[in-house]
Design an enzyme around this catalytic site. Structure first.
Site, PDB file in Angstrom:
ATOM      1  N   ASP A 241       0.884  -1.177   0.000  1.00  0.00           N
ATOM      2  CA  ASP A 241       0.000   0.000   0.000  1.00  0.00           C
ATOM      3  C   ASP A 241       0.915   1.218   0.000  1.00  0.00           C
ATOM      4  O   ASP A 241       2.145   1.097   0.109  1.00  0.00           O
ATOM      5  CB  ASP A 241      -0.892  -0.024   1.259  1.00  0.00           C
ATOM      6  CG  ASP A 241      -1.840   1.165   1.333  1.00  0.00           C
ATOM      7  OD1 ASP A 241      -2.286   1.660   0.288  1.00  0.00           O
ATOM      8  OD2 ASP A 241      -2.133   1.633   2.461  1.00  0.00           O
ATOM      9  N   SER A 242       0.307   2.402  -0.058  1.00  0.00           N
ATOM     10  CA  SER A 242       1.109   3.625   0.037  1.00  0.00           C
ATOM     11  C   SER A 242       1.713   3.777   1.437  1.00  0.00           C
ATOM     12  O   SER A 242       2.733   4.443   1.596  1.00  0.00           O
ATOM     13  CB  SER A 242       0.224   4.839  -0.262  1.00  0.00           C
ATOM     14  OG  SER A 242      -0.846   4.877   0.668  1.00  0.00           O
TER      15      SER A 242
ATOM     16  N   CYS B  88      -4.659  -1.632  -1.589  1.00  0.00           N
ATOM     17  CA  CYS B  88      -4.898  -0.207  -1.762  1.00  0.00           C
ATOM     18  C   CYS B  88      -5.939  -0.022  -2.862  1.00  0.00           C
ATOM     19  O   CYS B  88      -5.720  -0.460  -3.997  1.00  0.00           O
ATOM     20  CB  CYS B  88      -3.579   0.466  -2.147  1.00  0.00           C
ATOM     21  SG  CYS B  88      -3.749   2.202  -2.568  1.00  0.00           S
TER      22      CYS B  88
ATOM     23  N   GLU C  97      -1.862   8.143   8.723  1.00  0.00           N
ATOM     24  CA  GLU C  97      -0.398   8.011   8.693  1.00  0.00           C
ATOM     25  C   GLU C  97       0.252   8.675   9.898  1.00  0.00           C
ATOM     26  O   GLU C  97       1.260   8.205  10.402  1.00  0.00           O
ATOM     27  CB  GLU C  97       0.168   8.645   7.409  1.00  0.00           C
ATOM     28  CG  GLU C  97      -0.087   7.846   6.164  1.00  0.00           C
ATOM     29  CD  GLU C  97       0.544   6.461   6.182  1.00  0.00           C
ATOM     30  OE1 GLU C  97       1.679   6.323   6.683  1.00  0.00           O
ATOM     31  OE2 GLU C  97      -0.110   5.525   5.707  1.00  0.00           O
TER      32      GLU C  97
ATOM     33  N   CYS D 228     -11.176   2.947   1.121  1.00  0.00           N
ATOM     34  CA  CYS D 228      -9.729   3.176   1.196  1.00  0.00           C
ATOM     35  C   CYS D 228      -9.269   2.377   2.407  1.00  0.00           C
ATOM     36  O   CYS D 228      -9.911   2.430   3.469  1.00  0.00           O
ATOM     37  CB  CYS D 228      -9.448   4.666   1.385  1.00  0.00           C
ATOM     38  SG  CYS D 228      -7.748   5.047   1.902  1.00  0.00           S
TER      39      CYS D 228
ATOM     40  N   HIS E 185      -6.948   2.704   4.433  1.00  0.00           N
ATOM     41  CA  HIS E 185      -6.611   3.491   5.624  1.00  0.00           C
ATOM     42  C   HIS E 185      -7.831   3.719   6.528  1.00  0.00           C
ATOM     43  O   HIS E 185      -7.696   3.843   7.741  1.00  0.00           O
ATOM     44  CB  HIS E 185      -6.068   4.870   5.225  1.00  0.00           C
ATOM     45  CG  HIS E 185      -4.624   4.870   4.816  1.00  0.00           C
ATOM     46  ND1 HIS E 185      -4.186   4.360   3.620  1.00  0.00           N
ATOM     47  CD2 HIS E 185      -3.525   5.342   5.448  1.00  0.00           C
ATOM     48  CE1 HIS E 185      -2.872   4.514   3.531  1.00  0.00           C
ATOM     49  NE2 HIS E 185      -2.441   5.105   4.630  1.00  0.00           N
TER      50      HIS E 185
END
Ligand code: DGL
Length: 271
Positions: free
Chosen positions: A6-7, A69, A148, A180, A182
């Site tokens: 993922d990012s 993601c 994050e 998403c 996240h």
């Protein structure tokens, strides 16, 4: 070995489900922290990152890749599958189908990054599965960045989530899709906002079931986890307990490492 990426931290929500379904699999998780968030990047950049990372994971011995993601799946999974025809590549898409099936009110909302919101892949998913259900797609810029930075109960975020969701809840939406990876970590913040009116829909478990089906020999290993990040690997490791992922932490065989992109042609590119 199964490679998951993922990012940044979001894909850990999918990794946790995979680790639970495949307790013996050896797992590599790569966070592309040098390039996050993906959600505000253009498709060409996301595609080039996804191809690099996919090949890097294959070079490290992965025989199954999970793009954990939604943004990267929407922008680049076709390209990744075309460039790695020899192994299964699993992506993640917003749970529109299960949400439509579960909706009693005939109205649902999908929370996504800006990139996923404008993607043709999401438009197609909605065309295929919406039927008579009305679907609002709500881009949530900056939410992934809050995760994050582990600001999971940030009052400003709570307020903006309330403002974003109140109109669709008032209009009757009874399923709120977390589009998403996240956002799974924002469930404790979102639950009280939707409580009694809607449920949150996350498809990490469905992805882990798909992994179980396709893993083959990758399911058998020593239950080890390797963490890689393209920047600040120590933050990735420190996030595990902060996100309640102690079971993942227990599978670690060593400290998270900095991942550097392939500097030589990747095996599959040479063929
Ligand atoms: N976790 C990612 C997703 O599922 C992307 C978040 C970001 O980097 O913007 O879309």
């Amino acid at each position: 070995m199964i490679g998951v990426f993922d990012s940044g931290l979001g894909g850990l929500s999918v990794l946790a489900a995979i680790a639970q379904s495949l307790p013996d699999a050896d797992l590599i998780y790569l966070a592309d922290t040098a390039h996050l968030p993906y959600g505000d990047k253009d498709d060409a950049l996301i595609r080039s990152r996804v191809l690099k990372i996919g090949h890097q994971l294959v070079d490290q011995g992965c025989t199954l890749i999970v793009v954990a993601c939604n943004t990267a799946t929407a922008a680049a999974i076709s390209a990744l599958r075309a460039s790695l025809p020899q192994i299964p590549v699993i992506g993640i898409e917003p749970g529109v189908k299960p949400a439509v099936a579960a909706s009693k009110s005939g109205r649902i909302a999908v929370l996504t990054t800006s990139s996923t919101a404008r993607s043709e892949r999401l438009a197609r998913l909605i065309r295929q599965h919406s039927g008579a259900v009305k679907i609002d797609v709500l881009p949530c810029p900056s939410w992934a960045t809050k995760v994050e930075t582990l600001q999971l109960d940030d009052p400003g975020l709570t307020e903006s989530a309330r403002q974003l969701l109140t109109p669709v809840l008032d209009a009757g939406a009874d399923q709120i899709v977390l589009g998403c990876t996240h956002y799974a970590f924002l469930a404790p913040l979102l639950e009280p906002i939707v409580a009694g009116r809607a449920v949150l829909v996350d498809v990490a478990d469905a992805v882990s079931r798909q992994c179980l089906r396709l893993a083959g020999t990758a399911a058998r290993g020593h239950g080890r986890l390797t963490l890689l990040a393209s920047a600040h690997p120590e933050r990735l490791q420190a996030a595990l307990p902060a996100l309640g992922l102690n079971r993942l932490a227990a599978r670690l065989t060593g400290p998270a490492r900095l991942s550097t992109d392939c500097t030589r042609p990747c095996q599959t590119e040479k063929q």
